[in-house]
Design a protein around this motif. Structure first.
Motif, PDB file in Angstrom:
ATOM      1  N   ASP A 289     220.386  17.301  60.116  1.00  9.39           N
ATOM      2  CA  ASP A 289     219.072  16.662  59.962  1.00  9.39           C
ATOM      3  C   ASP A 289     218.494  16.273  61.318  1.00  9.39           C
ATOM      4  N   GLU A 290     219.366  15.818  62.234  1.00  7.18           N
ATOM      5  CA  GLU A 290     218.884  15.488  63.578  1.00  7.18           C
ATOM      6  C   GLU A 290     218.393  16.732  64.301  1.00  7.18           C
ATOM      7  N   ILE A 294     214.647  17.257  65.717  1.00  7.30           N
ATOM      8  CA  ILE A 294     214.374  17.571  67.128  1.00  7.30           C
ATOM      9  C   ILE A 294     213.476  18.798  67.223  1.00  7.30           C
ATOM     10  N   ILE A 295     213.769  19.815  66.419  1.00  8.28           N
ATOM     11  CA  ILE A 295     212.928  21.023  66.390  1.00  8.28           C
ATOM     12  C   ILE A 295     211.515  20.674  65.952  1.00  8.28           C
ATOM     13  N   ALA A 296     211.399  19.880  64.889  1.00  4.16           N
ATOM     14  CA  ALA A 296     210.080  19.490  64.381  1.00  4.16           C
ATOM     15  C   ALA A 296     209.316  18.683  65.420  1.00  4.16           C
ATOM     16  N   SER A 297     210.016  17.818  66.166  1.00  2.00           N
ATOM     17  CA  SER A 297     209.368  17.016  67.202  1.00  2.00           C
ATOM     18  C   SER A 297     208.816  17.900  68.315  1.00  2.00           C
ATOM     19  N   TYR A 298     209.625  18.869  68.750  1.00  2.00           N
ATOM     20  CA  TYR A 298     209.170  19.760  69.815  1.00  2.00           C
ATOM     21  C   TYR A 298     207.964  20.566  69.357  1.00  2.00           C
ATOM     22  N   ARG A 299     208.028  21.081  68.135  1.00  2.00           N
ATOM     23  CA  ARG A 299     206.907  21.864  67.618  1.00  2.00           C
ATOM     24  C   ARG A 299     205.661  21.006  67.480  1.00  2.00           C
ATOM     25  N   SER A 300     205.833  19.777  67.029  1.00  6.97           N
ATOM     26  CA  SER A 300     204.691  18.890  66.832  1.00  6.97           C
ATOM     27  C   SER A 300     203.995  18.587  68.152  1.00  6.97           C
ATOM     28  N   MET A 303     203.472  22.749  69.958  1.00  9.05           N
ATOM     29  CA  MET A 303     202.929  23.845  69.161  1.00  9.05           C
ATOM     30  C   MET A 303     202.015  23.269  68.088  1.00  9.05           C
ATOM     31  N   LYS A 304     201.064  22.484  68.520  1.00  6.99           N
ATOM     32  CA  LYS A 304     200.281  21.679  67.585  1.00  6.99           C
ATOM     33  C   LYS A 304     199.485  22.515  66.603  1.00  6.99           C
ATOM     34  N   ARG A 305     199.089  23.702  67.024  1.00  6.54           N
ATOM     35  CA  ARG A 305     198.249  24.516  66.140  1.00  6.54           C
ATOM     36  C   ARG A 305     199.008  25.006  64.918  1.00  6.54           C
ATOM     37  N   SER A 306     200.338  25.167  65.061  1.00  5.96           N
ATOM     38  CA  SER A 306     201.100  25.768  63.973  1.00  5.96           C
ATOM     39  C   SER A 306     202.118  24.827  63.357  1.00  5.96           C
ATOM     40  N   SER A 307     202.107  23.557  63.729  1.00  4.57           N
ATOM     41  CA  SER A 307     203.144  22.654  63.252  1.00  4.57           C
ATOM     42  C   SER A 307     202.550  21.355  62.740  1.00  4.57           C
ATOM     43  N   ALA A 308     203.193  20.844  61.704  1.00  2.00           N
ATOM     44  CA  ALA A 308     202.780  19.571  61.132  1.00  2.00           C
ATOM     45  C   ALA A 308     203.406  18.426  61.920  1.00  2.00           C
ATOM     46  N   PRO A 309     202.812  17.227  61.867  1.00  2.00           N
ATOM     47  CA  PRO A 309     203.428  16.079  62.536  1.00  2.00           C
ATOM     48  C   PRO A 309     204.749  15.705  61.870  1.00  2.00           C
ATOM     49  N   LEU A 310     205.550  14.936  62.560  1.00  2.00           N
ATOM     50  CA  LEU A 310     206.831  14.507  62.010  1.00  2.00           C
ATOM     51  C   LEU A 310     206.622  13.652  60.764  1.00  2.00           C
ATOM     52  N   THR A 311     207.513  13.809  59.816  1.00  2.00           N
ATOM     53  CA  THR A 311     207.490  12.965  58.626  1.00  2.00           C
ATOM     54  C   THR A 311     208.124  11.620  58.962  1.00  2.00           C
ATOM     55  N   PRO A 312     207.869  10.585  58.177  1.00  2.00           N
ATOM     56  CA  PRO A 312     208.537   9.287  58.403  1.00  2.00           C
ATOM     57  C   PRO A 312     210.052   9.421  58.388  1.00  2.00           C
ATOM     58  N   GLU A 313     210.574  10.297  57.523  1.00  2.00           N
ATOM     59  CA  GLU A 313     212.022  10.489  57.449  1.00  2.00           C
ATOM     60  C   GLU A 313     212.562  11.079  58.747  1.00  2.00           C
ATOM     61  N   GLN A 314     211.825  12.033  59.323  1.00  2.00           N
ATOM     62  CA  GLN A 314     212.263  12.638  60.578  1.00  2.00           C
ATOM     63  C   GLN A 314     212.209  11.641  61.726  1.00  2.00           C
ATOM     64  N   ASN A 315     211.185  10.801  61.743  1.00  2.00           N
ATOM     65  CA  ASN A 315     211.119   9.753  62.761  1.00  2.00           C
ATOM     66  C   ASN A 315     212.314   8.816  62.659  1.00  2.00           C
ATOM     67  N   GLN A 316     212.666   8.425  61.442  1.00  2.00           N
ATOM     68  CA  GLN A 316     213.812   7.540  61.246  1.00  2.00           C
ATOM     69  C   GLN A 316     215.108   8.225  61.675  1.00  2.00           C
ATOM     70  N   THR A 317     215.200   9.519  61.420  1.00  2.00           N
ATOM     71  CA  THR A 317     216.390  10.270  61.832  1.00  2.00           C
ATOM     72  C   THR A 317     216.545  10.227  63.351  1.00  2.00           C
ATOM     73  N   LEU A 318     215.444  10.406  64.073  1.00  2.00           N
ATOM     74  CA  LEU A 318     215.505  10.386  65.535  1.00  2.00           C
ATOM     75  C   LEU A 318     215.780   8.982  66.072  1.00  2.00           C
ATOM     76  N   ILE A 319     215.258   7.987  65.415  1.00  2.00           N
ATOM     77  CA  ILE A 319     215.560   6.605  65.806  1.00  2.00           C
ATOM     78  C   ILE A 319     217.047   6.335  65.633  1.00  2.00           C
ATOM     79  N   GLY A 320     217.595   6.826  64.523  1.00  2.00           N
ATOM     80  CA  GLY A 320     219.033   6.667  64.292  1.00  2.00           C
ATOM     81  C   GLY A 320     219.864   7.389  65.342  1.00  2.00           C
ATOM     82  N   ALA A 321     219.426   8.586  65.741  1.00  2.00           N
ATOM     83  CA  ALA A 321     220.139   9.327  66.785  1.00  2.00           C
ATOM     84  C   ALA A 321     220.106   8.564  68.100  1.00  2.00           C
TER      85      ALA A 321
END
Length: 636
Positions: A289-290, A294-300, A303-321
């Motif tokens: 999940d981490e 991380i991949i989603a964060s880099y893309r966000s 690669m803004k044109r082709s990627s969605a922003p991080l979800t709240p769950e993904q943000n929490q995952t990175l905070i935990g890491a």
């Protein structure tokens, strides 16, 4: 760079007629140019026209250079009179990048491409009315689909190929409107794969080293056979041109094979056997999940044109890491910081410090180097009470070689982290990290259902920070268990200490390898061929050697582990122990013309401005010249 016009008929960049800077065809100048170097990332441009007006014989439409990711799309480039090239890609290390839906009219050459690394992709490119050749290609790798070339005279080939390059040409049409003797493609020593290529108006399709190997007016499948210098061309079978050969499944399978082959060189695979010979290390497991966060964060972020922003769950995952990393950093850090990386590679391409912080660090490093140089010049006779900075002159005090030494010292020190937030920011901003995680996930998909499926295994690697003197890192080549070659790791800068102590350095590393490293690596034959990075720490007048990391002893195609001052192909006999052991160093400062990236120059000059501000506090502040950084954090 990201540039988008309003369309080829609305956004027009025109070079004025008879412009003074564009008169010398022997020393051409680009009207538009992208960043140089091998860190010219994310160079995107589209939807505009470039016109080179009459009277500019030394003009190039665009000198396009991009690395890893970039594209030039929906662009028209035209010359109204004589000019050199529509697109030039001759600077070091072009690609990987894409040129798509681009039309080029006129010029001596539509495109000029050179350099053996890395490779460009062309799709739906149109070339018309060139004077010498549609594409002049030397030694690079080009993958082309949907090329249309229409030349006024069949003496002008669509493609002129030289050097030991490789070209793939698919679904293309090569035409000449006036028939005179000549081939559509001329080649010498090139590897060529072509399919669905149609020519009209030329005498024949392909001349290989002057020999006709594909006849006129035919749609053909062909490929080279045997030795790369062979002129033999044979029709391909259905199996050889099966589109499934480039299917996603085959791609994923290749990724899985690459991952499995290089897994023994991940830190956790060799750390236990070299624990006493390297730096103290803590290994912290990364969750899947981490990795995905991380991949989603880099893309966000990139690669803004082709990627969605991080979800709240993904943000929490990175905070935990970040929290988990922080706990381990505090356990390992003895007051000097920690070096963070992944199992595979370090995030050394990440911008950890702000431009202003880097400028201050650069000023400190320049000041230290200047004091040493000044003391040497004055034989230790300083003017009492006068700081060394007072003598600093950006044009005279230090050589470019010495300034680069200072910059590399700064680059090393910005990798030092003291908290989980520092570590996770370094990881999130690294394209190297992003690419390695993508490779792992692709490998998992590609090995699904096999007898040896790849499982998710990636770790955060935390290493006790040790101050390695700048320049004292070396790359050793091991072939069949023997250390066959050694080179300084930094292939741009000459270091006086290395030159002065070359014999001692060689003997220290050779003894360390033979007495300690080689016996430890004998536990597995996978390390019989490897690339070992060594660091030397000063111990009085002697040195103590340490292993920094192990790398794959890769193939000779230019991908993978770098050779520094050795070339994987040209120096093969040395690397394989056929010729005697060599230790290569830069004994004098090399000519760095064209090899110093513009952003390096900016970093050096920013440090010099800070140093001059310290020298003269009343001088107008130069901090406004330092680019502002983006201090926003994705994890918040």
């Amino acid at each position: 760079m990201s540039f988008r016009g309003a369309g080829v008929d609305k956004t027009i960049l025109r070079l004025a007629s008879n412009s003074p800077a564009f008169q010398n065809a022997s020393n051409p100048v680009a009207f538009v140019s992208t960043k140089r170097g091998n860190r010219s990332f994310r160079q995107f441009a589209r939807d505009f026209t470039i016109i080179i007006s009459n009277g500019n014989p030394g003009a190039i439409g665009i000198d396009y250079h991009a690395n890893n990711r970039g594209s030039l799309r929906d662009v028209r480039i035209a010359a109204e009179g004589n000019a050199v090239a529509g697109i030039s890609m001759q600077r070091r290390w072009p690609g990987p990048a894409l040129i798509k839906r681009v039309s080029i009219e006129g010029f001596d050459y539509g495109m000029v491409v050179s350099q053996s690394e890395y490779g460009m992709v062309l799709e739906h490119v149109s070339l018309r009315n060139q004077r010498l050749a549609g594409i002049n290609h030397n030694s690079n790798m080009l993958s082309i689909r949907g090329l249309t070339s229409i030349q006024q005279d069949s003496s002008v080939p669509a493609l002129s190929l030289s050097g030991n390059g490789f070209i793939t040409l698919l679904d293309s049409s090569l035409k000449a409107t006036a028939a005179t003797p000549g081939p559509a493609i001329t080649s010498s020593n090139h590897n060529i794969y072509a399919r669905n290529v149609y020519q009209q108006g030329y005498s024949y399709l392909l001349a290989w080293n002057g020999t006709t190997v594909a006849q006129a007016d035919q749609e053909v499948y062909f490929y080279p056979t045997g030795d790369t210098k062979s002129a033999t061309m044979e029709p391909a079978t259905d199996a050889e041109v099966d589109p499934r050969s480039v299917s996603k499944q085959k791609y994923l399978k290749a990724r899985a094979q690459k991952w499995s082959a290089e897994d023994p060189f991940n830190v956790e695979s060799w750390y236990t056997i070299l624990k006493d010979l390297t730096f103290k290390t803590t290994i912290l497991e990364m969750t899947e999940d981490e990795a995905k966060a991380i991949i989603a964060s880099y893309r966000s972020k990139y690669m803004k044109r082709s990627s969605a922003p991080l979800t709240p769950e993904q943000n929490q995952t990175l905070i935990g890491a970040s929290k988990r990393l922080h706990e381990k950093i505090k356990e390992l850090d003895k007051g000097n910081g920690v070096f963070v990386r992944l199992s595979t590679r370090s995030p050394k391409d990440s911008a950890m410090a702000s431009p202003q912080e880097i400028a201050e660090m650069m000023a400190d490093s320049l000041s230290r180097k200047h004091k040493i140089a000044l003391a040497k010049a004055l034989e230790g006779k300083f003017f009492a009470g006068l700081p060394a900075e007072a003598f600093y002159d950006p044009e005279k005090t230090l050589t470019l070689n010495e300034k680069l030494q200072c910059m590399f010292e700064v680059f090393l020190n910005v990798m030092k982290v003291r908290s989980g937030d520092d570590a996770i920011k370094l990881i999130l901003d690294s394209e190297r990290v992003y690419m390695d995680l993508m490779l792992l996930l692709d490998a998992i998909d590609g090995s699904a259902g096999s007898e040896t499926p790849v499982k998710f295994q990636m770790n955060y690697i935390l290493r006790e920070w040790v101050d390695i003197p700048v320049g004292l890192e070396f790359r050793g080549f091991v072939f069949k268990g023997a250390l066959t070659a050694l080179t300084q790791y930094d292939n741009l800068v000459s270091y006086d200490e290395i030159v002065k102590n070359k014999q001692k350095i060689k003997e220290t590393i050779q003894k360390f390898y033979c007495d300690s490293v080689r016996p430890a690596l004998k536990v597995s034959t996978v390390y019989d061929c490897a690339v070992v990075d060594f660091a030397l720490l000063r111990d009085g007048d002697d040195y103590v050697a340490k292993v920094v990391e192990l790398n794959p002893y890769n193939n000779y195609e230019g991908a993978g582990t770098g050779g520094s001052l050795f070339h994987w192909n040209f120096d093969r006999e040395v690397l394989e122990g056929i010729k005697p052991f060599e230790f290569r160093t830069l004994d004098t400062a090399p000519d760095l013309s064209g090899r110093v990236f513009p952003d390096w120059v900016e970093i050096i000059e920013a440090g010099e401005r800070v140093l001059l501000d310290r020298q003269n506090p009343k001088r107008p502040s130069s901090t406004e010249d330092v680019p502002k950084s983006d201090s926003s954090c994705i994890v918040c």
